[in-house]
Design a protein around this motif. Structure first.
Motif, PDB file in Angstrom:
ATOM      1  N   LEU A 100      15.263  29.267   5.183  1.00 23.13           N
ATOM      2  CA  LEU A 100      15.310  28.024   5.402  1.00 23.13           C
ATOM      3  C   LEU A 100      14.940  26.914   6.214  1.00 23.13           C
ATOM      4  N   ILE A 101      14.536  28.216   7.229  1.00 21.61           N
ATOM      5  CA  ILE A 101      13.804  26.827   8.778  1.00 21.61           C
ATOM      6  C   ILE A 101      12.492  26.131   7.829  1.00 21.61           C
ATOM      7  N   GLU A 102      12.219  27.459   6.924  1.00 29.10           N
ATOM      8  CA  GLU A 102      10.203  27.069   6.322  1.00 29.10           C
ATOM      9  C   GLU A 102      10.617  25.162   5.186  1.00 29.10           C
ATOM     10  N   GLN A 103      11.798  25.810   4.930  1.00 29.01           N
ATOM     11  CA  GLN A 103      12.445  24.755   3.560  1.00 29.01           C
ATOM     12  C   GLN A 103      12.509  23.143   4.070  1.00 29.01           C
ATOM     13  N   TYR A 104      13.354  24.337   4.983  1.00 30.65           N
ATOM     14  CA  TYR A 104      14.109  22.910   6.081  1.00 30.65           C
ATOM     15  C   TYR A 104      12.337  21.472   6.273  1.00 30.65           C
ATOM     16  N   PHE A 105      11.353  22.145   7.276  1.00 36.12           N
ATOM     17  CA  PHE A 105      10.774  21.552   7.779  1.00 36.12           C
ATOM     18  C   PHE A 105       9.325  20.981   6.500  1.00 36.12           C
ATOM     19  N   ARG A 106       9.333  21.842   5.526  1.00 42.88           N
ATOM     20  CA  ARG A 106       8.866  20.726   4.616  1.00 42.88           C
ATOM     21  C   ARG A 106       9.060  20.468   4.105  1.00 42.88           C
ATOM     22  N   ASN A 107       9.845  19.890   3.719  1.00 49.76           N
ATOM     23  CA  ASN A 107      11.262  19.200   2.474  1.00 49.76           C
ATOM     24  C   ASN A 107      11.435  18.019   3.332  1.00 49.76           C
ATOM     25  N   ILE A 108      11.625  18.066   4.518  1.00 46.58           N
ATOM     26  CA  ILE A 108      11.734  16.707   5.148  1.00 46.58           C
ATOM     27  C   ILE A 108      10.657  16.005   5.266  1.00 46.58           C
ATOM     28  N   ARG A 109      10.917  14.476   5.294  1.00 46.14           N
ATOM     29  CA  ARG A 109       9.682  13.043   5.071  1.00 46.14           C
ATOM     30  C   ARG A 109       9.122  13.913   6.114  1.00 46.14           C
ATOM     31  N   THR A 110       7.596  13.236   6.266  1.00 44.97           N
ATOM     32  CA  THR A 110       6.666  13.440   7.208  1.00 44.97           C
ATOM     33  C   THR A 110       6.658  13.247   8.589  1.00 44.97           C
ATOM     34  N   ASP A 111       7.099  11.074   8.272  1.00 44.87           N
ATOM     35  CA  ASP A 111       6.891  10.844   9.544  1.00 44.87           C
ATOM     36  C   ASP A 111       9.123  11.097  10.112  1.00 44.87           C
ATOM     37  N   LEU A 112      10.102  11.671   9.483  1.00 42.47           N
ATOM     38  CA  LEU A 112      11.009  12.459  10.693  1.00 42.47           C
ATOM     39  C   LEU A 112      10.467  13.868  11.447  1.00 42.47           C
ATOM     40  N   ARG A 113       9.060  14.302  10.617  1.00 45.49           N
ATOM     41  CA  ARG A 113       9.502  15.760  11.261  1.00 45.49           C
ATOM     42  C   ARG A 113       9.102  15.868  12.773  1.00 45.49           C
ATOM     43  N   TRP A 114       9.014  15.053  13.561  1.00 47.44           N
ATOM     44  CA  TRP A 114       8.865  14.454  14.790  1.00 47.44           C
ATOM     45  C   TRP A 114      10.539  14.960  15.362  1.00 47.44           C
ATOM     46  N   ARG A 115      11.506  14.698  15.133  1.00 51.99           N
ATOM     47  CA  ARG A 115      12.945  14.654  14.965  1.00 51.99           C
ATOM     48  C   ARG A 115      13.577  16.652  15.207  1.00 51.99           C
ATOM     49  N   ILE A 116      13.072  16.814  13.737  1.00 54.44           N
ATOM     50  CA  ILE A 116      13.422  18.634  14.026  1.00 54.44           C
ATOM     51  C   ILE A 116      12.213  19.562  14.012  1.00 54.44           C
ATOM     52  N   LYS A 117      11.226  19.482  14.748  1.00 55.10           N
ATOM     53  CA  LYS A 117      10.418  20.375  15.329  1.00 55.10           C
ATOM     54  C   LYS A 117      11.005  21.668  16.334  1.00 55.10           C
ATOM     55  N   PHE A 118      11.283  20.960  17.104  1.00 60.91           N
ATOM     56  CA  PHE A 118      11.849  21.332  18.581  1.00 60.91           C
ATOM     57  C   PHE A 118      13.366  22.479  17.784  1.00 60.91           C
ATOM     58  N   VAL A 119      14.077  21.929  17.181  1.00 61.22           N
ATOM     59  CA  VAL A 119      15.104  22.468  16.611  1.00 61.22           C
ATOM     60  C   VAL A 119      14.495  23.654  15.070  1.00 61.22           C
ATOM     61  N   CYS A 120      13.400  23.358  14.511  1.00 57.97           N
ATOM     62  CA  CYS A 120      12.841  24.378  13.617  1.00 57.97           C
ATOM     63  C   CYS A 120      11.797  25.560  14.798  1.00 57.97           C
ATOM     64  N   PHE A 121      11.409  25.454  15.760  1.00 51.50           N
ATOM     65  CA  PHE A 121      10.732  25.847  16.996  1.00 51.50           C
ATOM     66  C   PHE A 121      11.710  27.592  17.463  1.00 51.50           C
ATOM     67  N   ALA A 122      12.667  26.403  17.820  1.00 54.17           N
ATOM     68  CA  ALA A 122      13.755  27.062  18.415  1.00 54.17           C
ATOM     69  C   ALA A 122      14.161  28.121  17.629  1.00 54.17           C
ATOM     70  N   LEU A 123      14.998  28.123  16.604  1.00 53.83           N
ATOM     71  CA  LEU A 123      15.910  28.589  15.699  1.00 53.83           C
ATOM     72  C   LEU A 123      14.673  30.228  14.880  1.00 53.83           C
ATOM     73  N   GLY A 124      13.270  28.852  14.880  1.00 50.13           N
ATOM     74  CA  GLY A 124      12.341  30.162  13.912  1.00 50.13           C
ATOM     75  C   GLY A 124      12.159  31.092  15.535  1.00 50.13           C
ATOM     76  N   GLY A 125      12.236  30.870  16.343  1.00 49.71           N
ATOM     77  CA  GLY A 125      11.859  32.135  17.291  1.00 49.71           C
ATOM     78  C   GLY A 125      12.884  32.928  17.368  1.00 49.71           C
ATOM     79  N   MET A 126      14.261  32.448  17.200  1.00 52.13           N
ATOM     80  CA  MET A 126      15.187  33.109  17.260  1.00 52.13           C
ATOM     81  C   MET A 126      15.144  34.625  16.104  1.00 52.13           C
ATOM     82  N   PHE A 127      14.986  33.470  14.798  1.00 52.27           N
ATOM     83  CA  PHE A 127      14.687  34.686  13.635  1.00 52.27           C
ATOM     84  C   PHE A 127      13.914  35.140  13.814  1.00 52.27           C
TER      85      PHE A 127
END
Length: 701
Positions: free
Chosen positions: A148-175
């Motif tokens: 889910l994290i990979e899909q979310y990060f890959r499918n979001i617009r490139t200019d918006l990735r700076w907004r979600i990179k930390f939540v992806c990093f945190a939950l990606g680390g947890m999983f």
């Protein structure tokens, strides 16, 4: 208390604080609600495991259920994040989205049921059901989270990735941690106790990333405010702690492997490490780089505008700092973009811009900027900040404007910030030098500088108005002094009138003549003293056309009463100017008198008259006296009521001379070399009827 209990207690406290922060900031959005719920579930999970590590109160199935519920809620949170991505075919109503949600429910539900029935199944059918099946389930949930994290990060617009990179990093680390934990357990048929006990502390480390992500995503309706000062000081403290830990570790190994020099080498190394840390902490460049890095990577906007506005106001109004207002203006604008130095020019009544102040070491010596300079016109027309390096690399953005010639030798010049108090009326100009660290030049920086510069312009206008009011009050005092002088003159006139009336009757009386001479001598002495205090009194005559050479000759002749006698070099043709004869003569006489005083009896004073090709006459008065330094010329020479002659001077002669010449459309400038010479230059417009004759002679010469 065991290590595992402390670890999970740390996770409990971290997520309890995060949940409280998110709950207070929550604005009712569905995504924000799931984030609050997931954080709260993690806090409960950490608390249960902390109690389990200490007291062993709960059965294994209950602990595994808490594990599954925590993972399930975080998966649902990511499902809500995936819902808005309709453009990528993963919308809330798309087939992919439905499959994802159904897969999460099915996987979590099946795993939850299995942990409760697995003991009975394993006892009844040991050859079919084994503990490894439960581990497969946990691995599967962790794998779903990573997908889910990979899909979310890959499918979001490139200019918006700076907004979600930390939540992806945190939950990606947890999983990823869960995936490794259960994969290791599946491989070795047992859960690694060290990995299990460390999970609480590892989870606590992820809370700052979740808080920053919530602050960066206002569409989650979780309005989290994180103070930039807290982040800056916390990051500095953490960085210093990590640095000291590394240095202590290095010092430990130096002591072990250093042989007989080990202890000494360790001490020298640690002292050097502490000195380096102090140098880094007090380095303005390092602090600037860290501040820019944190603002760029941890916040929606580059500035905390409330804090910036308060900083600017505090800097401009801080009269106890020991800096002049003009210097505080440079500091206030420079701090916004990490610029260490700058220069300020202010518009004079004639429209030209003159140097007013510098701060730091800008290495810029430009005392005067012409009002018709192309850069000045461009900023007045566009109300735009000029980025000098950008002007070179992107000339099309400045409509072909070239860098100003008067800044070519200076390589540190960076920004020209206009100061506007009124629309299209440039009241001042600030030049800022290159910043301590790279600044991302965008609309945020430009808008902050524009707003700040308008505030600075208003402060400068108020300061100038205050100075004008002070000068007006000083002139009011001068006028009161004139009234006292007039009163004394009336008394003197009365005394002399009495002498004149009695002279016809008593002129043969020697006693009367002695008294009369004594009275006249007293009157002359009194009037001389009054005149020495009341210099440059203006005449009431109107302006008229005056032959400049003739007037200048009369002034030079009148100043021959004092040594050194000034030499005079006149222009060959008559030069006619339009002015008040008495006031213009008084202006020349005052400067010549000052030159004689400065040169001394054995010095030299020369007066020269010439004509420029611009239709202006020039009168130069030069002496070889002690001269003046640049600071005195800028700050004291033309300041009213500033005098170096003690009680014998009023301090308004130079000021009055310059102001009168300016009222004629001319200028009085000065160049001086300490202990060598001083040159005053009067530039006066020539009357129209003499322009042609004078210019023809200039061309023929």
């Amino acid at each position: 208390m065991t290590v595992g209990a402390v670890s999970y207690l740390a996770g409990f406290l971290a997520y309890l604080f995060l949940s409280a922060l998110l709950l207070v900031s929550w604005r009712g959005n569905v995504t924000g609600r799931w984030l609050v719920l997931a954080s709260s579930a993690t806090a409960v999970w950490s608390g249960l495991l902390a109690m389990q590590e200490t007291y062993r109160l709960f059965p294994a199935a209950f602990v595994w259920s808490a594990e599954i519920v925590r993972t399930y809620i975080w998966l649902l949170f990511f499902g809500k994040l995936l819902s808005p991505l309709k453009d990528a075919g993963i919308g809330a109503n798309s087939t992919t989205s439905k499959i994802i949600n159904q897969g999460i429910h099915a996987a979590a539900g099946a795993q939850l049921v299995y942990v409760w029935v697995s003991p009975a199944l394993e006892r009844s059918y040991p050859e079919v059901f084994r503990p490894a099946f439960q581990l497969f389930g946990h691995i599967g949930l962790a794998l779903i989270g990573l997908i889910l994290i990979e899909q979310y990060f890959r499918n979001i617009r490139t200019d918006l990735r700076w907004r979600i990179k930390f939540v992806c990093f945190a939950l990606g680390g947890m999983f990823a941690y869960d995936f490794y934990l259960y994969s290791d357990a599946l491989l070795f048929q047992r859960i690694n106790p060290d990995l299990w006990m460390a999970r609480g502390a590892v989870s606590a480390l992820l809370t700052p990333f979740l808080a920053v992500s919530a602050a960066r995503n206002p569409q989650w309706s979780v309005d989290v405010f994180v103070s930039r000062q807290v982040v800056f000081h916390s990051a500095t403290l953490v960085g210093a702690g990590v640095y000291l830990l590394l240095m202590a570790t290095a010092g430990y190994y130096i002591k072990i492997y250093g042989g007989e020099w080990g202890t000494v080498a360790q001490i020298v190394f640690l002292v050097g490490a502490f000195l380096l840390l102090a140098l880094l902490l007090f380095s303005g460049q390092m602090r600037a780089r860290m501040r820019v890095f944190l603002s760029k990577n941890f916040f929606n906007y580059a500035y905390d505008y409330r804090q910036e506005w308060l900083r600017i106001i505090t800097t401009l109004s801080d009269t106890r700092s020991g800096l002049l207002l003009e210097e505080r203006v440079i500091v206030a604008l420079g701090q916004a973009v990490e610029s260490p130095s700058g220069t300020l020019w202010v518009r004079e009544p004639n429209g030209h811009f003159v140097w007013r102040a510098s701060f730091g070491d800008p290495d810029i010596n430009v005392p005067h900027i012409d009002r018709n300079d192309p850069v000045i016109r461009y900023m007045e027309d566009k109300e735009w900040i000029v980025n000098l390096p950008e002007m070179v690399t992107m000339p099309e953005a400045y409509h072909g404007l070239i860098p100003p010639v008067w800044l070519e030798p200076n390589r540190s010049a960076w920004l020209l910030v206009p100061l506007f108090q009124q629309k299209n009326r440039l009241s001042g100009l600030v030049l800022l030098t290159r910043p301590r660290t790279a600044i991302h030049w965008n609309w945020e920086v430009i808008d902050l500088l524009k707003t700040s510069s308008r505030l600075a312009a208003s402060y400068l206008a108020l300061e100038d108005a205050g100075r004008a009011l002070t000068e007006a009050r000083q002139f009011e005092g001068f006028n009161r002094l004139s009234a006292f002088v007039i009163h004394d003159l009336k008394n003197l006139i009365a005394q002399l009138s009495l002498v004149v009336r009695n002279a016809e009757r008593h002129h043969n009386n020697p006693e009367f003549m002695r008294d009369a001479i004594k009275t006249v001598d007293h009157a002359v002495g009194k009037m001389s003293r009054l005149m020495s205090q009341l210099k440059n009194s203006s005449s009431a005559q109107s302006e008229q056309e005056i032959e400049l050479g003739e007037l200048l000759g009369e002034v030079v002749e009148s100043r021959k009463v004092q040594a050194p006698i000034p030499s005079c070099d006149m222009f060959r043709q008559p030069i006619v100017v339009k002015a008040n004869r008495d006031r213009l003569a008084s202006s020349f006489e005052h400067i010549i008198h000052n030159a004689q005083d400065a040169a001394g009896k054995n010095g030299r004073v020369s007066v020269r008259m010439s004509v420029g090709k611009d239709g202006h006459a020039t009168v130069d008065i030069e002496d070889n006296g002690q001269g003046m330094d640049e600071e005195f010329i800028r700050t004291r020479l033309f300041k009213p009521f500033e005098t170096t002659k003690g009680l014998t001077g009023m301090g308004i002669g130079a000021y009055e001379s310059r102001e009168y010449i300016r009222s004629l459309g001319g200028e009085l400038s000065v160049r001086s070399v300490p202990d060598k010479s001083t040159l005053f230059s009067f530039t006066i417009p020539i009357a129209s009827k003499s322009d042609e004759l004078v210019l023809n002679e200039v061309k023929s010469a």
